[in-house]
Design a protein around this motif. Structure first.
Motif, short mmCIF file in Angstrom:
data_model
loop_
_atom_site.label_atom_id
_atom_site.label_comp_id
_atom_site.label_asym_id
_atom_site.label_seq_id
_atom_site.Cartn_x
_atom_site.Cartn_y
_atom_site.Cartn_z
N THR A 246 0.80 -1.23 0.00
CA THR A 246 0.00 0.00 0.00
C THR A 246 0.83 1.28 0.00
O THR A 246 0.30 2.34 -0.34
CB THR A 246 -0.91 0.02 1.24
OG1 THR A 246 -0.11 -0.13 2.42
CG2 THR A 246 -1.94 -1.12 1.17
N HIS A 247 2.11 1.20 0.38
CA HIS A 247 2.88 2.43 0.53
C HIS A 247 4.30 2.27 -0.01
O HIS A 247 4.82 1.16 -0.15
CB HIS A 247 2.95 2.84 2.00
CG HIS A 247 1.63 3.26 2.57
ND1 HIS A 247 0.75 2.35 3.14
CD2 HIS A 247 1.03 4.48 2.66
CE1 HIS A 247 -0.33 2.99 3.56
NE2 HIS A 247 -0.19 4.28 3.29
N ASP A 265 1.27 7.07 -0.56
CA ASP A 265 0.21 6.09 -0.76
C ASP A 265 0.26 5.64 -2.22
O ASP A 265 0.11 6.45 -3.13
CB ASP A 265 -1.15 6.72 -0.44
CG ASP A 265 -2.28 5.71 -0.45
OD1 ASP A 265 -2.47 5.05 -1.49
OD2 ASP A 265 -2.97 5.59 0.57
#
Length: 745
Positions: A246-247, A265
């Motif tokens: 996700t990051h 993000d």
């Protein structure tokens, strides 16, 4: 270094894998990497009931499904560089295997596969089975030949400079069996480096150049399609990188070494930035664990000051403010195939080892110790070299005391305390070399001119960590100081004391101090013994004549009675004890030399007719001397006689005598209570009002002479040479008091 990723395959994370491994005769229970999180675990380090061993003085350079890659550095000797040894360390606690490949070794993030490369090739090897999975040949001589670019998943990556002037990146996977060009990279990309990222993506970095300007990039590489999917432009002064499902995160530094952590993000490309602190070196580790980012310097354990970056800290990406401390410090980190961060670091509570950083029940990251090196994160005392007994007659009254600590970045204070008197000496050591606190004890106490006493001592060392990691270490022990009894030592510190009676009849004890680094006889403690000593017309130091451990004195009163004063060893004397009467007929008394070689100090006295009488020592305080024996005549020509001890290396004590012309003569003891024919020492000794054989004042093992000057307030030391022909050297001034005493002993 890439970091935590989501677990596509949880790799047994839902259960505890405990293997019983026999080490010698002991069964060692040890968890695998995928240790479950304890219910309700917070950011504080969670304890485990059993952990596997990890090599001492080692760091982690990679993590697999069932083991780790460890690196041990050995300190250099002379001008040689550090030696580095790599190990595969099974997570189940079984014996580590040394990796002898002469190559760079790194994990790929898939199972237990590791990659190794050298100048002409690269391999993929499954450490669980020992099977070689893939191999490529490398040019390594020029830029136009194939070069190693890294490894991730089940593939090796290489780069090639093609005929069109472009850098080509290729994947060599265990499934395709042939080279496959990586898509999505610009043709001018150079310096390509591939490392593990997530289960699906590798982490790729490269640079491009336009004219003299260059730009750095990080990208995600889809391992299934061998295609670049996301690209991020990096600042020129960036540090560590991390990627999760996700990051994407990295560390930035400005000119003042301020640290900024940036987290993007991957879905929305929204970025969070926060200042993390200041780092003197670009060594901040960054990782991603669920909705948290972790960060901390890799050199916190060796830092010289407290700093927020010394600890491994987690920060929430949901609220952007909540932080939790995970470890007290970090050395290196890797990413396990299940996506957990594996950190070589330590906590004050659990010590040094490998910690697994993974989400706890509430989603916040927790640190669990999975392998221990057995080393302390707190400052620890690893050993001390303090002899149980220190003989300060040796080494000119010095002693080398050492304490080995687990760290060198400390402020250490060593204190030695004499139990009987409570007197101390302390020394501060900051940043001890090789973490060894050296105390070159000069055999002194309190201050420069106070010699250490014999007897029991305690030592105490306190070591304050300069980086603030852990409490102040405090440790203590005991030792004993001994010396041979000295004839003029009344306070049990091995140095001569001089007894001075002033014109009012007060008797003073003046202690002396001689240091090899400041080679002169200095005045130390001065104490009043008492008044009323003017009733005695001679006071004489006798040495230990009563069998105790300390020197004594005798004093003759005006009625001819000889009195014995037992030394108590604290600079004072017990009440007088009558030896006998009838001593009034002697013109001179000299005591303290062992003249017959029986180990007991004797006494001689001369009468008005010039006869010399020997009183042999008995060692009994009740009757310290035997009946007198006549040993010579012709002593009436001397106005001063003093016992010196053995000053010429023969078998017994000696005497010196001064005649009325100021000539000093040596009378060598023959060992049977008599003397050899006299030897002329020299003239010019008539200016002294008192000459005393004080024993070894300069700690060279030879008896010396102390003298007071009749014409001024100076005092002098004539050092013994050990030669019968020239037994004393030129005089040296001392700082001991004179004040024209009426008696000196």
């Amino acid at each position: 270094m890439s970091h935590a990723r989501p677990a596509r395959r949880q790799l047994a994370a839902a259960v505890v894998t405990v293997l019983a491994v026999t080490v010698g005769s002991t069964a060692l229970a040890a968890p695998a990497i995928a240790v479950p999180v304890t219910e309700g675990t917070t950011g504080a380090a969670a304890t485990t009931t059993s952990v596997a061993p990890f090599p001492k003085n080692s760091t982690i350079i990679g993590a697999g499904a069932t083991g780790y890659l460890a690196l041990t550095k050995t300190a250099p000797t002379g001008e040689e560089p550090y030696s580095q040894t790599r190990y595969w360390v099974p997570a189940d606690g079984s014996a580590a295997t040394e990796i002898n490949w002469s190559a760079k070794v790194e994990s790929t993030g898939s199972g237990d596969i590791v990659a190794s490369n050298w100048a002409t090739g690269a391999d993929l090897t499954d450490m669980a089975t020992g099977q070689k999975l893939a191999s490529v040949s490398l040019g390594g001589e020029t830029e136009t030949e194939t070069a190693y670019a890294g490894a991730a998943g089940n593939a090796l990556f290489t780069t090639l400079f093609n005929e069109d002037g472009d850098w080509i990146t290729q994947m060599h996977s265990t499934t395709s069996g042939s080279a496959k060009m990586t898509a999505g990279l610009p043709g001018e990309a150079y310096g390509v480096r591939v490392t593990p990222g997530t289960a699906d993506h590798a982490l790729l970095t490269y640079s491009t150049q336009t004219g003299t300007s260059y730009t750095k990039y990080a990208a995600t590489l889809d391992l299934a399609a061998n295609t670049v999917t996301e690209t991020y432009e990096l600042p020129k002064t960036h540090g560590d990188l991390a990627v999760s499902a996700t990051h994407f995160a990295w560390v930035e530094y400005d000119a003042a070494a301020n640290v900024t952590v940036v987290v993007v993000d991957r879905a929305t490309k929204a970025a969070q930035k926060f200042k993390a602190g200041t780092a003197g070196g670009r060594d901040v580790e960054v990782g991603l664990v669920g909705d948290w980012v972790t960060y901390g310097t890799r050199s916190g354990l060796e830092s010289w000051a407290p700093d927020a970056l010394n600890a491994l800290t987690a920060r929430s990406l949901k609220d952007g403010t909540t932080t939790r401390k995970l470890l007290d410090h970090t050395l290196t980190a890797a990413v396990a195939p299940d996506g957990a961060q594996v950190v070589r670091g330590g906590t004050v509570e659990q010590g040094e080892g490998l910690y697994r950083i993974a989400p706890s029940a509430d989603g916040s990251p927790a640190a669990t110790l999975v392998a221990s090196s057995g080393e302390s994160t707190k400052v620890a005392l690893l050993g001390s070299k303090v002899p149980a007994v220190i003989d300060l007659d040796q080494n000119r009254g010095q002693a080398q005391l050492d304490w080995t600590l687990s760290r060198f970045n400390v402020r250490a204070i060593v204190t030695l305390r004499h139990v009987r008197t409570g007197k101390i000496i302390s020394q501060e050591v900051i940043r001890p070399t090789d973490a060894v606190v050296h105390f070159d004890w000069k055999g002194d106490l309190g201050h420069q001119y106070e010699t250490a006493y014999n007897g029991d001592y305690t030592w105490k060392i306190s070591a304050e960590p300069l980086n603030g990691i852990g409490p102040v270490l405090t440790s203590s022990g005991t030792f004993k100081v001994v010396r041979k009894p000295a004839p003029h030592d009344y306070n049990d510190n091995g140095t001569p004391d001089v007894l001075l009676r002033d014109g009012s009849g007060r008797l003073w004890r003046a202690d002396s101090h001689f240091a090899y680094y400041n080679p002169w006889l200095a005045s130390a403690e001065q104490k009043l013994i008492g008044s009323g000593w003017n009733i005695y017309n001679q006071i004489e130091a006798t040495g230990n004549i009563a069998g105790a451990a300390h020197a004594d004195i005798v004093a003759r009163d005006k009625d001819g009675v000889l009195w014995h004063f037992l030394g108590k060893g604290d600079g004072t004397f017990a009440g007088r004890y009558k030896i006998s009467s009838g001593w009034g007929g002697y013109t001179k008394i000299a005591a303290g030399s062992d003249l017959n070689g029986d180990g007991k100090p004797d006494l001689v006295a001369t009468d008005a007719a010039g006869a010399m009488w020997l009183y042999k020592g008995t060692g009994s305080w009740r009757t310290p001397y035997t009946t007198r024996v006549k040993i010579g005549t012709g002593w009436q020509g001397y106005n001063l006689i003093t016992a010196t001890g053995n000053i010429a290396g023969a078998t017994a004590g000696d005497l010196v005598a001064r005649d009325t012309a100021g000539v000093l003569w040596l009378h060598l003891g023959k060992g049977d209570g008599t003397f050899a024919p006299r030897i002329r020492i020299g003239a010019g000794w008539g200016g002294y009002s008192h000459i005393v054989g004080v024993g070894d004042a300069d700690r060279d093992g030879r008896p010396d002479l102390f003298a007071t000057n009749a014409g001024d307030t100076n005092t002098y030391l004539h050092k013994g040479t050990g030669s019968w022909s020239t037994p004393f050297g030129q005089r040296q001034a001392t700082s001991l008091p004179n004040n024209r005493p009426t008696s000196v002993a």
